[in-house]
Design a protein around this motif. Structure first.
Motif, PDB file in Angstrom:
ATOM      1  N   THR A 167       0.845  -1.195   0.000  1.00 13.97           N
ATOM      2  CA  THR A 167       0.000   0.000   0.000  1.00 13.97           C
ATOM      3  C   THR A 167       0.879   1.244   0.000  1.00 13.97           C
ATOM      4  N   GLY A 168       0.260   2.353  -0.381  1.00  9.60           N
ATOM      5  CA  GLY A 168       0.956   3.639  -0.326  1.00  9.60           C
ATOM      6  C   GLY A 168      -0.042   4.767  -0.184  1.00  9.60           C
ATOM      7  N   THR A 169       0.250   5.662   0.763  1.00  6.44           N
ATOM      8  CA  THR A 169      -0.576   6.849   0.959  1.00  6.44           C
ATOM      9  C   THR A 169       0.368   8.027   1.127  1.00  6.44           C
ATOM     10  N   ALA A 170       0.263   8.968   0.228  1.00  6.24           N
ATOM     11  CA  ALA A 170       1.184  10.107   0.256  1.00  6.24           C
ATOM     12  C   ALA A 170       0.398  11.405   0.291  1.00  6.24           C
ATOM     13  N   ASN A 171       0.946  12.355   1.040  1.00  6.44           N
ATOM     14  CA  ASN A 171       0.362  13.702   1.046  1.00  6.44           C
ATOM     15  C   ASN A 171       0.705  14.404  -0.265  1.00  6.44           C
ATOM     16  N   ARG A 172      -0.223  15.183  -0.756  1.00  3.86           N
ATOM     17  CA  ARG A 172      -0.020  15.940  -1.989  1.00  3.86           C
ATOM     18  C   ARG A 172       0.348  17.386  -1.644  1.00  3.86           C
ATOM     19  N   ASP A 197       5.299 -17.477  -7.873  1.00  4.35           N
ATOM     20  CA  ASP A 197       5.744 -17.609  -9.271  1.00  4.35           C
ATOM     21  C   ASP A 197       5.088 -16.472 -10.071  1.00  4.35           C
ATOM     22  N   PRO A 198       5.589 -15.267  -9.936  1.00  4.09           N
ATOM     23  CA  PRO A 198       4.890 -14.088 -10.467  1.00  4.09           C
ATOM     24  C   PRO A 198       4.677 -14.133 -11.973  1.00  4.09           C
ATOM     25  N   GLU A 199       3.455 -13.795 -12.392  1.00  5.83           N
ATOM     26  CA  GLU A 199       3.091 -13.708 -13.798  1.00  5.83           C
ATOM     27  C   GLU A 199       2.690 -12.280 -14.187  1.00  5.83           C
ATOM     28  N   LEU A 200       2.042 -11.571 -13.264  1.00  6.29           N
ATOM     29  CA  LEU A 200       1.516 -10.248 -13.582  1.00  6.29           C
ATOM     30  C   LEU A 200       1.781  -9.271 -12.442  1.00  6.29           C
ATOM     31  N   VAL A 201       2.006  -8.014 -12.822  1.00  7.01           N
ATOM     32  CA  VAL A 201       2.170  -6.910 -11.874  1.00  7.01           C
ATOM     33  C   VAL A 201       1.077  -5.892 -12.175  1.00  7.01           C
ATOM     34  N   VAL A 202       0.434  -5.373 -11.132  1.00  5.46           N
ATOM     35  CA  VAL A 202      -0.616  -4.365 -11.307  1.00  5.46           C
ATOM     36  C   VAL A 202      -0.320  -3.185 -10.391  1.00  5.46           C
ATOM     37  N   GLN A 203      -0.375  -1.975 -10.974  1.00  2.00           N
ATOM     38  CA  GLN A 203      -0.173  -0.735 -10.230  1.00  2.00           C
ATOM     39  C   GLN A 203      -1.433   0.107 -10.370  1.00  2.00           C
ATOM     40  N   VAL A 204      -1.961   0.608  -9.231  1.00  2.00           N
ATOM     41  CA  VAL A 204      -3.142   1.468  -9.227  1.00  2.00           C
ATOM     42  C   VAL A 204      -2.809   2.733  -8.447  1.00  2.00           C
ATOM     43  N   VAL A 205      -3.119   3.885  -9.045  1.00  2.00           N
ATOM     44  CA  VAL A 205      -2.888   5.184  -8.401  1.00  2.00           C
ATOM     45  C   VAL A 205      -4.172   6.001  -8.509  1.00  2.00           C
ATOM     46  N   LEU A 206      -4.625   6.556  -7.380  1.00  2.00           N
ATOM     47  CA  LEU A 206      -5.785   7.446  -7.351  1.00  2.00           C
ATOM     48  C   LEU A 206      -5.333   8.804  -6.823  1.00  2.00           C
ATOM     49  N   TYR A 220      -8.953   7.573   1.530  1.00  2.00           N
ATOM     50  CA  TYR A 220      -7.736   7.954   0.826  1.00  2.00           C
ATOM     51  C   TYR A 220      -6.527   7.091   1.172  1.00  2.00           C
ATOM     52  N   TYR A 221      -6.669   6.158   2.139  1.00  2.00           N
ATOM     53  CA  TYR A 221      -5.559   5.245   2.399  1.00  2.00           C
ATOM     54  C   TYR A 221      -5.464   4.237   1.260  1.00  2.00           C
ATOM     55  N   GLY A 222      -4.237   3.872   0.932  1.00  2.00           N
ATOM     56  CA  GLY A 222      -4.035   2.975  -0.195  1.00  2.00           C
ATOM     57  C   GLY A 222      -4.758   1.658  -0.055  1.00  2.00           C
ATOM     58  N   GLY A 223      -4.767   1.088   1.189  1.00  2.00           N
ATOM     59  CA  GLY A 223      -5.427  -0.194   1.401  1.00  2.00           C
ATOM     60  C   GLY A 223      -6.933  -0.109   1.230  1.00  2.00           C
ATOM     61  N   GLU A 224      -7.514   1.050   1.480  1.00  2.00           N
ATOM     62  CA  GLU A 224      -8.962   1.220   1.370  1.00  2.00           C
ATOM     63  C   GLU A 224      -9.384   1.667  -0.026  1.00  2.00           C
ATOM     64  N   ALA A 225      -8.676   2.634  -0.568  1.00  2.00           N
ATOM     65  CA  ALA A 225      -9.095   3.243  -1.829  1.00  2.00           C
ATOM     66  C   ALA A 225      -8.583   2.496  -3.048  1.00  2.00           C
ATOM     67  N   ALA A 226      -7.295   2.147  -3.075  1.00  2.00           N
ATOM     68  CA  ALA A 226      -6.680   1.603  -4.285  1.00  2.00           C
ATOM     69  C   ALA A 226      -6.651   0.079  -4.324  1.00  2.00           C
ATOM     70  N   ALA A 227      -6.519  -0.582  -3.170  1.00  2.20           N
ATOM     71  CA  ALA A 227      -6.394  -2.046  -3.164  1.00  2.20           C
ATOM     72  C   ALA A 227      -7.591  -2.748  -3.810  1.00  2.20           C
ATOM     73  N   PRO A 228      -8.840  -2.299  -3.576  1.00  7.72           N
ATOM     74  CA  PRO A 228      -9.962  -2.982  -4.253  1.00  7.72           C
ATOM     75  C   PRO A 228      -9.877  -2.918  -5.778  1.00  7.72           C
ATOM     76  N   VAL A 229      -9.360  -1.830  -6.329  1.00  8.76           N
ATOM     77  CA  VAL A 229      -9.201  -1.729  -7.779  1.00  8.76           C
ATOM     78  C   VAL A 229      -8.121  -2.705  -8.236  1.00  8.76           C
ATOM     79  N   PHE A 230      -7.051  -2.801  -7.474  1.00  6.34           N
ATOM     80  CA  PHE A 230      -6.002  -3.775  -7.775  1.00  6.34           C
ATOM     81  C   PHE A 230      -6.580  -5.183  -7.841  1.00  6.34           C
ATOM     82  N   THR A 231      -7.403  -5.537  -6.843  1.00  3.59           N
ATOM     83  CA  THR A 231      -7.979  -6.879  -6.790  1.00  3.59           C
ATOM     84  C   THR A 231      -8.854  -7.149  -8.003  1.00  3.59           C
ATOM     85  N   ASP A 232      -9.653  -6.178  -8.381  1.00  7.79           N
ATOM     86  CA  ASP A 232     -10.548  -6.319  -9.534  1.00  7.79           C
ATOM     87  C   ASP A 232      -9.736  -6.557 -10.812  1.00  7.79           C
TER      88      ASP A 232
END
Length: 650
Positions: free
Chosen positions: A566-571, A595-604, A611-623
Motif C-alpha cells: 500500500t501507499g498513501t502520500a500527502n499531496r 511464481d509471479p506472472e503479472l504486476v498491477v499498479q493502481v494510483v488514485l 484515501y488510504y491505499g489499502g482502502e481506496a486503491a487495493a480494491p481496484v487492484f484486486t478487480d
C-alpha cells in the motif's frame, strides 16, 4: 537667247516682269528709270548714294538681275542609292537569320525542353494518400485503423444546365450538407474542381455514383477509426485532419505508421484550382506498417472500466492503472479522465493526458521496499532482524510518526514492511545511508525516463545526496521528498517479481509488414539490481502485507497468493508549497507471489472520504488482477504462504 551689252542675259518677254526685247513695244505704265551707266542716262539723273544699313549685308542678286537670291541652304549629300539598298538588304538578312536561328532552337534543338516547361506551367505534382498502418494489441485486434473513404467533388464546367438543380439537391440530401454551400460550389466556374465533402463512406459514394450525375466525381482517401471503448485513448492518441499523428503513440510512431504517399500530376486550371482527372500516377503510394503492441485489448478495456468506476465513486481528480509482466511488457495502461478519439476537438488537454507517465507524485510507502531492498542487499539486516519502533521520532527540527498511534513495539524487518511503519523504515534508511539509498533508487529507475518514449512523460524528481539536507534521508526512506510516475513504480515491483533483474518497460512488440510477418522490436535494456535471494525475501515480505496483520487484506484474491504494498502520500498544494493538497492512494503488487506472472499498479489522485491505499486503491487492484489472471489463464496457486515472523521479543 540673246545677250545685252553688259553681258547679262536679257529677260524673256514671255515671262512676267521680263525686260522687253530690243525694238519691241514699250510696256504700259510707269516708265522705267534708266540705270546708271546706261547710254541714255545723264549725270543729273544719277541716284543719290544710299546710306549704309545696319545689320547683315543685303543678299546678293541673282546673275542677270531679277532681285535678291533666296537664302542658301547646305546641300544634302545623298549617298549612292545602290549602296543604301545593299546595306539595308544585309541588315534585313541578319535580322531574319537571328529570328530563324531562334525558331530552329525553340522548335528543334530545345523543343523538348520548352514543351516540358510549358507542361510544367499547367501540371503540378501532388501527394496521393496512402494507407496508414494499424495499431493493434498483441493478438492483432485493432486499437486504431485506417478505412477507405471518399472525397466527393464537382467539376462545375461539366455540370449540365438541365441537371444543375438535381446535382445540388442530391448532394445536399445524401451528404447532409448546406444547400447554399453546395450551390456555390456547383456554380463556381471557371473552377474545375470543388470539394463538396470529405471522409465519405464508400457505400454512400456508391449510391451517389449510381445516379450518374454530370460533373460529380470522387477520389479515394482514408480516415482514421478508433474502435469504441478500448480504454486506450490516452495511450494511443489520435491523428489530425491531415492524417498525421498528433498525440500518443500515433505521434511517437509517425514515421512507421505514416508510410510514403504516392505522386500524381494534376492540371492547374486558369483559376489555379487543381484538376485531378488531368494527370497521371507517377509514383505508387507505399502503405505504412502496422504497429503491434504488447497490450491485451480485453485487459486494457477492463482496467479502464475498473479505474473509471473507482475514480467516480471516490470523487477523485483522476487515476491510472498499469498491468505489466515481470519482464517489462505492458499489458494495459489505463488513465482517467479520458476522451473520445473521434471527437478529440471537443476534449480538454487534461483529459488527453496519459497520467501513467505524465503525472508525477510522491510514492509514499510503496517506496519503502527499495530502502529495505538496499539494506538486505548490502547485508545490513535480515528479514528477522528486530527493531525497536516507537510511534514517533524526532530528527533535527522535525517529528516523524507512523500513520496510526501505537505504543513502542518490537518489529522485525518483515513487520516493518507489513505494518508500513515510517519510523521503522527511517531506522533502516539510516543504516543504509544517503549515497547507497540514492544509488538503489537510481538502479530501480527513479529519476530517469522509463524508456517507453511516450509524449509528456514526467521522469520525476530525485535530488543528489550532496543536495540533501538534515531531514532528507529519513523523508526519502519512506517515500517523501521525491517524485515518480506510475510506470516507474510498477517497474520497481516488476524487478522484484523478475528475480531482481530490471527490464525497461516496453509497449511495442514489433511492426508488421505487407506480408503479414512480425518484425520484433529490439530487446529492452536490462540489468540486475538486486540478487535473486534478496528478491525472493522481498516477495515473501510483500506477501505478508496482504495477510492477516498487513495493511492490505482487501488485496487478497481467492486461490492466488498475492504480494504487494500500500501507499498513501500527502499531496503538495502548488499554491502554498505545503502538504495540504489532499492525498495520493496507491497499491502495487504481483501474483502469484510464489511464481509471479503479472504486476498491477493502481494510483488514485486525491480521492475523497477514503484515501488510504489499502482502502481506496487495493480494491481496484484486486478487480484488475483477478480479471487479468483469468484472461491470461494463469492457474491458481498450488502452495500456501510462508509463515514469517512480524514481531520480536516476548
Amino acid at each position: 537667247m540673246s545677250s545685252s551689252r553688259d553681258g547679262r542675259r536679257s529677260r524673256d518677254p514671255r515671262r512676267p516682269g521680263a525686260a522687253p526685247r530690243s525694238g519691241g513695244p514699250v510696256p504700259r505704265g510707269r516708265p522705267s528709270r534708266p540705270r546708271s551707266g546706261d547710254p541714255g542716262r545723264t549725270p543729273r539723273e544719277a541716284p543719290p548714294p544710299r546710306r549704309p544699313r545696319s545689320g547683315p549685308p543685303p543678299p546678293p542678286r541673282r546673275p542677270g538681275g531679277g532681285g535678291p537670291r533666296p537664302p542658301q541652304r547646305r546641300p544634302f549629300k545623298r549617298g549612292n542609292a545602290r549602296r543604301r539598298l545593299h546595306i539595308a538588304g544585309i541588315l534585313m538578312t541578319v535580322v531574319l537569320m537571328v529570328f530563324a536561328g531562334r525558331l530552329v532552337q525553340i522548335q528543334a534543338i530545345d523543343a523538348s525542353h520548352y514543351a516540358a516547361a510549358a507542361e510544367d506551367m499547367r501540371l503540378t505534382t501532388i501527394d496521393i494518400p496512402t494507407t496508414r498502418g494499424d495499431i493493434t494489441d498483441s493478438s492483432g485486434n485493432p486499437l486504431a485503423l485506417s478505412v477507405e473513404a471518399m472525397t466527393v467533388f464537382v467539376d462545375p464546367v461539366t455540370v449540365r444546365d438541365d441537371e444543375r438543380g438535381t446535382v445540388i439537391d442530391e448532394l445536399t440530401e445524401r451528404l447532409d450538407l448546406d444547400r447554399a454551400e453546395v450551390a456555390g460550389k456547383v456554380d463556381a466556374e471557371p473552377s474545375r474542381y470543388q470539394v463538396v465533402a470529405e471522409k465519405v463512406s464508400p457505400a454512400a459514394w456508391d449510391e451517389i455514383e449510381a445516379l450518374g450525375l454530370s460533373g460529380v466525381g470522387a477520389l479515394t482517401d482514408y480516415k482514421r477509426v478508433y474502435p469504441d471503448e478500448t480504454g486506450a485513448a490516452d495511450l494511443v492518441g489520435f491523428t489530425g485532419a491531415d492524417g498525421h499523428g498528433l498525440e500518443g503513440l500515433e505521434a511517437v510512431m509517425e514515421d512507421t505508421l505514416a508510410g510514403k504517399p504516392g505522386k500524381q500530376q494534376v492540371e492547374t486550371g486558369a483559376s489555379g484550382v487543381q484538376i485531378p482527372m488531368a494527370g497521371g500516377l507517377s509514383q505508387e503510394p507505399e502503405p505504412g506498417k502496422d504497429v503491434q503492441l504488447t497490450l491485451d485489448r480485453d485487459i486494457q478495456w477492463h482496467a479502464g472500466q475498473a479505474l473509471a468506476e473507482r475514480v467516480e465513486e471516490l470523487d477523485a481528480e483522476g487515476g491510472s492503472a498499469i498491468v505489466m509482466r515481470p519482464d517489462g511488457e505492458v499489458l494495459a495502461m489505463a488513465d482517467y479522465p479520458t476522451y473520445d478519439q473521434s471527437e478529440y476537438a471537443d476534449s480538454e488537454a487534461g483529459d488527453r493526458l496519459n497520467g501513467a507517465v505524465a503525472e508525477a507524485f510522491e510514492p509514499g510507502s510503496t517506496n519503502k521496499v527499495i530502502t529495505l531492498a538496499g539494506a538486505l542487499e548490502e547485508g545490513l539486516t535480515t528479514p528477522e532482524s528486530v527493531y525497536t519502533v516507537p510511534y514517533s521520532v524526532q530528527i533535527h527540527d522535525r517529528t516523524f510518526s507512523d500513520d496510526h498511534f501505537h505504543k513502542t513495539q518490537q518489529l522485525t524487518l518483515n513487520g516493518i514492511l507489513a505494518q508500513s511503519s515510517n519510523v521503522g523504515t527511517i531506522k533502516v534508511g539510516q543504516q543504509l545511508g544517503p549515497q547507497r539509498l540514492y544509488d538503489y533508487l537510481r538502479d530501480f529507475g527513479f529519476g530517469s525516463p522509463t524508456g517507453l518514449d511516450l509524449p509528456g512523460e514526467n521522469a520525476g524528481i530525485l535530488a543528489h545526496p550532496d543536495d540533501w539536507w538534515g531531514t532528507q534521508l529519513p523523508s526519502i526512506s519512506f517515500g517523501q521528498g521525491l517524485s515518480v510516475n506510475a510506470a516507474q513504480m510498477a517497474s520497481v515491483y516488476a524487478t522484484i517479481a523478475n528475480g531482481g533483474v530490471r527490464v525497461e518497460p516496453t509497449l511495442v512488440a514489433g511492426t508488421v509488414g505487407e506480408d503479414g510477418g512480425l518484425t520484433p522490436a529490439e530487446d529492452a535494456p536490462s540489468r540486475r539490481v538486486i540478487s535473486k535471494d534478496t528478491a525472493d525475501e522481498l516477495s515473501r515480505m510483500l506477501e505478508a502485507v496482504t495477510g492477516e496483520h498487513g495493511t492490505a487484506e482487501s488485496a487478497q484474491i481467492p486461490n492466488y497468493r498475492v504480494a504487494g504494498k500500500t501507499g498513501t502520500a500527502n499531496r503538495v498544494d502548488p499554491e502554498t508549497g505545503t502538504y495540504n493538497g489532499g492525498h495520493t492512494a496507491m497499491f502495487v503488487g504481483f501474483a502469484p507471489a510464489d511464481d509471479p506472472e503479472l504486476v498491477v499498479q493502481v494510483v488514485l489522485h486525491n480521492p475523497q472520504d477514503q484515501y488510504y491505499g489499502g482502502e481506496a486503491a487495493a480494491p481496484v487492484f484486486t478487480d484488475i488482477m483477478s480479471f487479468a489472471l483469468k484472461s491470461e489463464k494463469v492457474p491458481p496457486t498450488g502452495t500456501e504462504p510462508t509463515n514469517i515472523r512480524l514481531f520480536g521479543g516476548g
